[in-house]
Design an enzyme around this catalytic site. Structure first.
Site, PDB file in Angstrom:
ATOM      1  N   HIS A  46      37.373  33.875  43.695  1.00 15.48           N
ATOM      2  CA  HIS A  46      36.978  33.052  42.549  1.00 15.48           C
ATOM      3  C   HIS A  46      38.123  32.943  41.528  1.00 15.48           C
ATOM      4  O   HIS A  46      38.446  31.849  41.060  1.00 15.48           O
ATOM      5  CB  HIS A  46      35.731  33.677  41.905  1.00 15.48           C
ATOM      6  CG  HIS A  46      35.391  33.107  40.569  1.00 15.48           C
ATOM      7  ND1 HIS A  46      34.823  31.862  40.408  1.00 15.48           N
ATOM      8  CD2 HIS A  46      35.551  33.605  39.323  1.00 15.48           C
ATOM      9  CE1 HIS A  46      34.651  31.624  39.113  1.00 15.48           C
ATOM     10  NE2 HIS A  46      35.079  32.660  38.430  1.00 15.48           N
ATOM     11  N   HIS A  51      40.257  29.839  39.075  1.00 14.69           N
ATOM     12  CA  HIS A  51      40.848  29.824  37.732  1.00 14.69           C
ATOM     13  C   HIS A  51      42.359  29.588  37.710  1.00 14.69           C
ATOM     14  O   HIS A  51      42.854  28.813  36.894  1.00 14.69           O
ATOM     15  CB  HIS A  51      40.551  31.156  37.012  1.00 14.69           C
ATOM     16  CG  HIS A  51      39.114  31.277  36.595  1.00 14.69           C
ATOM     17  ND1 HIS A  51      38.573  30.510  35.585  1.00 14.69           N
ATOM     18  CD2 HIS A  51      38.110  32.065  37.044  1.00 14.69           C
ATOM     19  CE1 HIS A  51      37.291  30.824  35.430  1.00 14.69           C
ATOM     20  NE2 HIS A  51      36.985  31.759  36.307  1.00 14.69           N
ATOM     21  N   SER A 110      35.548  27.656  43.741  1.00  9.31           N
ATOM     22  CA  SER A 110      35.609  28.836  44.605  1.00  9.31           C
ATOM     23  C   SER A 110      34.325  29.024  45.393  1.00  9.31           C
ATOM     24  O   SER A 110      34.129  30.043  46.029  1.00  9.31           O
ATOM     25  CB  SER A 110      35.894  30.084  43.763  1.00  9.31           C
ATOM     26  OG  SER A 110      34.849  30.276  42.827  1.00  9.31           O
TER      27      SER A 110
HETATM   28 FE   LIG Z   1      35.109  32.789  36.383  1.00  9.53          FE
END
Ligand SMILES: [Fe+2]
Length: 213
Positions: A46, A51, A110
């Site tokens: 993730h 990010h 993700s």
């Molecule tokens: Fe996050």
């Protein structure tokens, strides 16, 4: 932006404060192999797939930092509102690009499963408006029933900026990229330093404009 490893869940206040300093607190563990398409908790997939790539976008990185700066010294109820705005943008945001609506939230990027789901007719799509978005309740262990669509990162940044200005606090803050610190603008000396910086930047702008003529 820099990634800083963190062992467990931070409070919303601590997590958001990190963003103000261009620091993103990141997990290091990985999701269970039996459920590759969705994880209710953030994991390293993730963080790194969702990010990290977006922090390479200047406009988006600034947007993330704006949310962080707005959180410094904010009352608890506004921390919750900012955390909710963060949830529906940085984590699960959708954004217009031309006539298409695309996902940019890290929770979507993700999650192969939720990425497909968010483009179906099941979830409700609403325009991003921090006043309303900040009050929306959301589940954290299943696909989102509601998503908010921003016109663009620039537009979202402007709206968050206006929303931040409504947060009751007796001072303004500014990030100083040279010292990588936060300046609290609550006295004339600080304001005069800021005016000096703006003056110097404007000088550079004028000089560059003249060279283009
Ligand atoms: Fe996050």
């Amino acid at each position: 932006f820099r990634l800083r490893p963190v062992a467990g869940l931070l409070s919303s206040r601590d997590f958001l404060a990190g963003l103000a300093f261009r620091v993103f607190h990141s997990t290091q563990y990985i999701r269970h192999g039996s459920k590759p398409t969705y994880t209710p908790e953030p994991d390293v997939c993730h963080e790194l797939l969702g990010h990290v790539p977006l922090f390479a976008d200047h406009s988006f990185a600034q947007f993330s930092q704006e949310i962080g700066l707005a959180s410094l010294g904010a009352p608890d109820e506004y921390i919750e509102k900012l955390a909710t705005v963060y949830w529906f943008t940085v984590e699960f945001g959708l954004c217009k690009q031309g006539s298409a609506i695309k996902a940019y939230g890290a929770g979507l990027l993700s999650s192969f499963g939720e990425l497909k789901y968010c483009k179906t007719d099941t979830p409700k799509l609403q325009p991003f408006d921090p006043e309303k978005t900040s009050l929306q309740k959301y589940p954290i262990t299943e696909y989102q029933p509601v998503y908010f669509v921003a016109e663009s990162f620039e537009d979202a940044k402007e709206k968050v900026g206006k929303f931040a200005a409504t947060i009751p606090r007796p001072f303004s803050v500014r990030y100083n990229p040279y010292t990588q610190s936060i300046e609290v603008l609550d006295n004339t000396q600080q304001l005069s330093n800021l005016a000096g910086c703006i003056h110097s930047e404007l000088g550079k702008l004028c000089e560059a404009l003249k060279k283009l003529e």
